[in-house]
Design a protein around this motif. Structure first.
Motif, mmCIF file in Angstrom:
data_model
loop_
_atom_site.group_PDB
_atom_site.id
_atom_site.type_symbol
_atom_site.label_atom_id
_atom_site.label_comp_id
_atom_site.label_asym_id
_atom_site.label_seq_id
_atom_site.Cartn_x
_atom_site.Cartn_y
_atom_site.Cartn_z
ATOM 1 N N CYS A 1 8.602 -18.419 -18.088
ATOM 2 C CA CYS A 1 9.058 -17.637 -16.930
ATOM 3 C C CYS A 1 10.486 -17.123 -17.135
ATOM 4 O O CYS A 1 11.358 -17.850 -17.628
ATOM 5 N N THR A 2 10.724 -15.877 -16.699
ATOM 6 C CA THR A 2 12.067 -15.279 -16.760
ATOM 7 C C THR A 2 12.427 -14.589 -15.441
ATOM 8 O O THR A 2 13.199 -13.637 -15.429
ATOM 9 N N ILE A 3 11.861 -15.046 -14.335
ATOM 10 C CA ILE A 3 12.055 -14.359 -13.054
ATOM 11 C C ILE A 3 13.520 -14.429 -12.630
ATOM 12 O O ILE A 3 14.053 -15.488 -12.333
ATOM 13 N N ASN A 4 14.167 -13.276 -12.587
ATOM 14 C CA ASN A 4 15.617 -13.195 -12.407
ATOM 15 C C ASN A 4 16.110 -13.819 -11.103
ATOM 16 O O ASN A 4 17.155 -14.469 -11.071
ATOM 17 N N CYS A 5 15.378 -13.585 -10.011
ATOM 18 C CA CYS A 5 15.878 -14.001 -8.703
ATOM 19 C C CYS A 5 15.929 -15.515 -8.550
ATOM 20 O O CYS A 5 16.603 -16.021 -7.641
ATOM 21 N N TYR A 6 15.254 -16.254 -9.428
ATOM 22 C CA TYR A 6 15.350 -17.715 -9.412
ATOM 23 C C TYR A 6 16.222 -18.237 -10.543
ATOM 24 O O TYR A 6 16.831 -19.304 -10.423
ATOM 25 N N MET A 7 16.283 -17.495 -11.635
ATOM 26 C CA MET A 7 17.117 -17.926 -12.753
ATOM 27 C C MET A 7 18.601 -17.763 -12.426
ATOM 28 O O MET A 7 19.422 -18.591 -12.836
ATOM 29 N N GLN A 8 18.945 -16.716 -11.682
ATOM 30 C CA GLN A 8 20.358 -16.514 -11.360
ATOM 31 C C GLN A 8 20.964 -17.715 -10.629
ATOM 32 O O GLN A 8 21.999 -18.238 -11.052
ATOM 33 N N PRO A 9 20.377 -18.198 -9.536
ATOM 34 C CA PRO A 9 20.940 -19.398 -8.912
ATOM 35 C C PRO A 9 20.792 -20.643 -9.785
ATOM 36 O O PRO A 9 21.639 -21.549 -9.719
ATOM 37 N N SER A 10 19.763 -20.693 -10.601
ATOM 38 C CA SER A 10 19.589 -21.841 -11.501
ATOM 39 C C SER A 10 20.751 -21.928 -12.484
ATOM 40 O O SER A 10 21.270 -23.019 -12.767
ATOM 41 N N PHE A 11 21.165 -20.789 -13.024
ATOM 42 C CA PHE A 11 22.284 -20.769 -13.968
ATOM 43 C C PHE A 11 23.589 -21.194 -13.296
ATOM 44 O O PHE A 11 24.502 -21.688 -13.954
ATOM 45 N N ALA A 12 23.678 -20.984 -11.984
ATOM 46 C CA ALA A 12 24.950 -21.197 -11.280
ATOM 47 C C ALA A 12 25.226 -22.655 -10.933
ATOM 48 O O ALA A 12 26.366 -23.006 -10.630
ATOM 49 N N VAL A 13 24.206 -23.505 -10.960
ATOM 50 C CA VAL A 13 24.390 -24.865 -10.449
ATOM 51 C C VAL A 13 24.414 -25.939 -11.525
ATOM 52 O O VAL A 13 24.693 -27.094 -11.228
ATOM 53 N N GLU A 14 24.099 -25.574 -12.760
ATOM 54 C CA GLU A 14 24.072 -26.579 -13.820
ATOM 55 C C GLU A 14 24.835 -26.070 -15.038
ATOM 56 O O GLU A 14 24.595 -24.956 -15.520
ATOM 57 N N VAL A 15 25.759 -26.883 -15.527
ATOM 58 C CA VAL A 15 26.585 -26.474 -16.659
ATOM 59 C C VAL A 15 25.789 -26.640 -17.953
ATOM 60 O O VAL A 15 25.517 -27.766 -18.398
ATOM 61 N N ASN A 16 25.392 -25.520 -18.522
ATOM 62 C CA ASN A 16 24.697 -25.483 -19.802
ATOM 63 C C ASN A 16 25.024 -24.128 -20.435
ATOM 64 O O ASN A 16 25.894 -23.409 -19.949
#
Length: 327
Positions: free
Chosen positions: A286-301
């Motif tokens: 999956c690469t769905i942007n509208c869920y990946m954007q907040p996912s990227f914001a909350v975990e340091v990786n």
């Protein structure tokens, strides 16, 4: 390292109905009611208690809802950052009612060619987007152009940038297309095309979340080590006033809210589904942007660090950081 356990975003579907027929979307095919003022008011109160900061009133076409300005005003006055994306067909008619209520207003435009854009959207809306830009600017609004990127329209980016966004002092948001539930996005971009897109995103007046590019290079989400945090970063509320988990696009289950969103979100059954975020079979790749954007914001990786520069760039440009700190 997880930065916050609280959800940060609500994708609030005001209706699934739409006045366009986009080839890369199936939402408009669904029968749908419209959300109700009383439900929205109570849900916004609970969303505030849960720690949500951004409300995206979406659809379908959100401007089809006759009370969309009421919802935006309630959310705005409660201190939420508000976002709304429209195909432009109704914006010129409703612009005065919406003035000052949308922090991040996006007009969808996928080509500098009227024929090509209208063909992809299934309705003649190019001219309405052009009119919407002028109306918004006359009202002192600062809309963005959101460009959904496919292989077939990648060559249109330069003309949209040079002829539309730069002359009108608009931010051009690059939104790489994604597939879901059998809705095809066409042939995937090659490495050379991803590099071109990445380079374009570094230009003045252009926003591209570099995490999106990196995720595509990595083959999307992997269920054995998921980057997707959709269910714990994002609440999805349907037009039927249900909490949908783990995300809209999978939508494995809808829970009736019944004026009790806060308790529902913390319930045992909902928590069980949260644990499956990014781990379901359909989550693979999956690469769905509208869920990946907040996912990227909350975990340091690595995705966090890839996304951070563009996120800062956009928020500084839009001034939305002031809303977050209460200025």
């Amino acid at each position: 390292m997880r930065l916050t356990s609280k959800p940060v975003l609500c994708n609030y579907y005001v209706t699934y109905r739409c006045n366009a027929r986009c080839s890369f979307c199936d939402i408009w095919e669904k029968p749908s009611p419209y959300i109700k003022v009383g439900d929205v008011q109570k849900n916004l109160q609970d969303l505030k208690r849960l720690g949500v900061e951004v409300i995206d009133f979406t659809g379908g076409e959100p401007l089809l809802h006759r009370e969309i300005d009421v919802f935006l005003r309630m959310a705005h006055e409660m201190g939420f950052i508000t976002t709304l994306t429209t195909n432009g067909l109704l914006y010129p008619k409703l612009a005065h009612r919406l003035k000052g209520l949308v922090d991040m207003l996006h007009f969808s435009l996928d080509s500098s060619s009227k024929t090509e854009h209208d063909s992809g959207r299934g309705v003649a809306c190019f001219d309405f987007v052009m009119e919407s830009i002028q109306v918004a600017r006359q009202l002192g609004e600062r809309p963005d152009i959101i460009f959904t990127v496919f292989k077939h329209n990648l060559s249109q980016l330069e003309e949209v940038y040079q002829q539309i966004t730069q002359p009108n002092k608009l931010m051009l948001i690059l939104n790489p297309a994604f597939e879901y539930n059998g809705v095809a996005a066409g042939e995937q971009l090659t490495e050379a095309e991803l590099r071109y897109l990445s380079g374009f995103g570094k230009r003045k007046g252009v926003y591209l979340n570099e995490g999106f590019i990196e995720l595509r290079r990595d083959g999307g989400n992997h269920t054995n080590k998921p980057v997707c945090k959709a269910a714990t970063t994002t609440l999805v509320i349907s037009p039927e006033n249900e909490l949908v988990l783990p995300c809209y696009h999978l939508g494995t289950k809808g829970f009736p809210i019944n004026s009790n969103l806060y308790s529902l979100y913390h319930s045992k059954e909902v928590n069980a589904l949260k644990q499956l975020e990014g781990r379901l079979p359909a989550c693979q790749g999956c690469t769905i942007n509208c869920y990946m954007q907040p996912s990227f914001a909350v975990e340091v990786n690595k995705y966090f660090w890839k996304a951070l520069p563009s996120t800062l760039k956009y928020n500084l440009y839009k001034g939305t950081w002031k809303r977050l700190v209460g200025l």
